[in-house]
Design a protein around this motif. Sequence first.
Motif, PDB file in Angstrom:
ATOM      1  N   ARG A 224      -3.964  -9.774   2.843  1.00 33.15           N
ATOM      2  CA  ARG A 224      -4.228  -8.557   3.607  1.00 33.15           C
ATOM      3  C   ARG A 224      -3.351  -7.392   3.174  1.00 33.15           C
ATOM      4  N   TYR A 225      -2.296  -7.678   2.418  1.00 32.20           N
ATOM      5  CA  TYR A 225      -1.347  -6.641   2.057  1.00 32.20           C
ATOM      6  C   TYR A 225      -1.647  -6.085   0.677  1.00 32.20           C
TER       7      TYR A 225
ATOM      8  N   ARG B 271      -4.370  -3.417  -4.875  1.00 33.28           N
ATOM      9  CA  ARG B 271      -5.011  -3.588  -3.570  1.00 33.28           C
ATOM     10  C   ARG B 271      -5.270  -5.074  -3.275  1.00 33.28           C
ATOM     11  N   TRP B 272      -5.905  -5.327  -2.164  1.00 32.10           N
ATOM     12  CA  TRP B 272      -6.000  -6.669  -1.638  1.00 32.10           C
ATOM     13  C   TRP B 272      -6.662  -7.655  -2.585  1.00 32.10           C
TER      14      TRP B 272
ATOM     15  N   ARG C  28       0.499  -1.447   3.268  1.00 29.32           N
ATOM     16  CA  ARG C  28      -0.851  -1.100   3.704  1.00 29.32           C
ATOM     17  C   ARG C  28      -1.380   0.052   2.867  1.00 29.32           C
ATOM     18  N   TYR C  29      -2.693   0.212   2.922  1.00 31.55           N
ATOM     19  CA  TYR C  29      -3.300   1.375   2.285  1.00 31.55           C
ATOM     20  C   TYR C  29      -4.315   1.989   3.214  1.00 31.55           C
ATOM     21  N   SER C  30      -4.159   3.263   3.490  1.00 33.40           N
ATOM     22  CA  SER C  30      -5.175   4.028   4.196  1.00 33.40           C
ATOM     23  C   SER C  30      -5.546   5.167   3.264  1.00 33.40           C
ATOM     24  N   ALA C  31      -5.089   6.330   3.523  1.00 34.74           N
ATOM     25  CA  ALA C  31      -5.284   7.414   2.556  1.00 34.74           C
ATOM     26  C   ALA C  31      -4.251   7.346   1.448  1.00 34.74           C
ATOM     27  N   SER C  32      -3.166   6.615   1.715  1.00 35.87           N
ATOM     28  CA  SER C  32      -2.106   6.441   0.726  1.00 35.87           C
ATOM     29  C   SER C  32      -1.422   5.108   0.991  1.00 35.87           C
ATOM     30  N   TYR C  33      -0.542   4.739   0.079  1.00 41.30           N
ATOM     31  CA  TYR C  33       0.198   3.481   0.254  1.00 41.30           C
ATOM     32  C   TYR C  33       1.374   3.679   1.200  1.00 41.30           C
ATOM     33  N   THR C  34       1.600   2.672   2.047  1.00 46.93           N
ATOM     34  CA  THR C  34       2.809   2.590   2.852  1.00 46.93           C
ATOM     35  C   THR C  34       3.347   1.184   2.708  1.00 46.93           C
TER      36      THR C  34
END
Length: 120
Positions: free
Chosen positions: A31-32, A52-53, A100-106
């Motif tokens: 998931r990460y 990505r995942w 995580r990734y949404s609009a960017s990586y965190t």
Amino acid sequence: QVQLVESGGGLVQAGGSLRLSCAASGRTFSRYVMGWFRQAPGKEREFVAAIRWSGGITHYADSVKGRFAISRDNAKNIVYLQMNSLKLEDTAVYYCAAGRYSASYTFDYWGQGTQVTVSS
């Protein structure tokens, strides 16, 4: 919660190769998003690569494009960083990260780092 342990660092001559590994604990590894960062003496930590995942999407810093490759094995909970054509300026402590990734990586979780030293 994810715990990350890097390995594979060491001393290598310029032009050589190394493969770093990062073993992750936890059953939700897939998931990460996973990333590699590095920090050279006297410099800030910088992004190197991310994946990505499913492993189908990757990103690289311009300084390592074409030389480094990030990959992951979700069955083994391991992410790799294959480093080829190493340069003196690649010398740094390399850190694995999970996030995580949404609009960017965190990136929320970090390993302890592994030293890579490139000699002339």
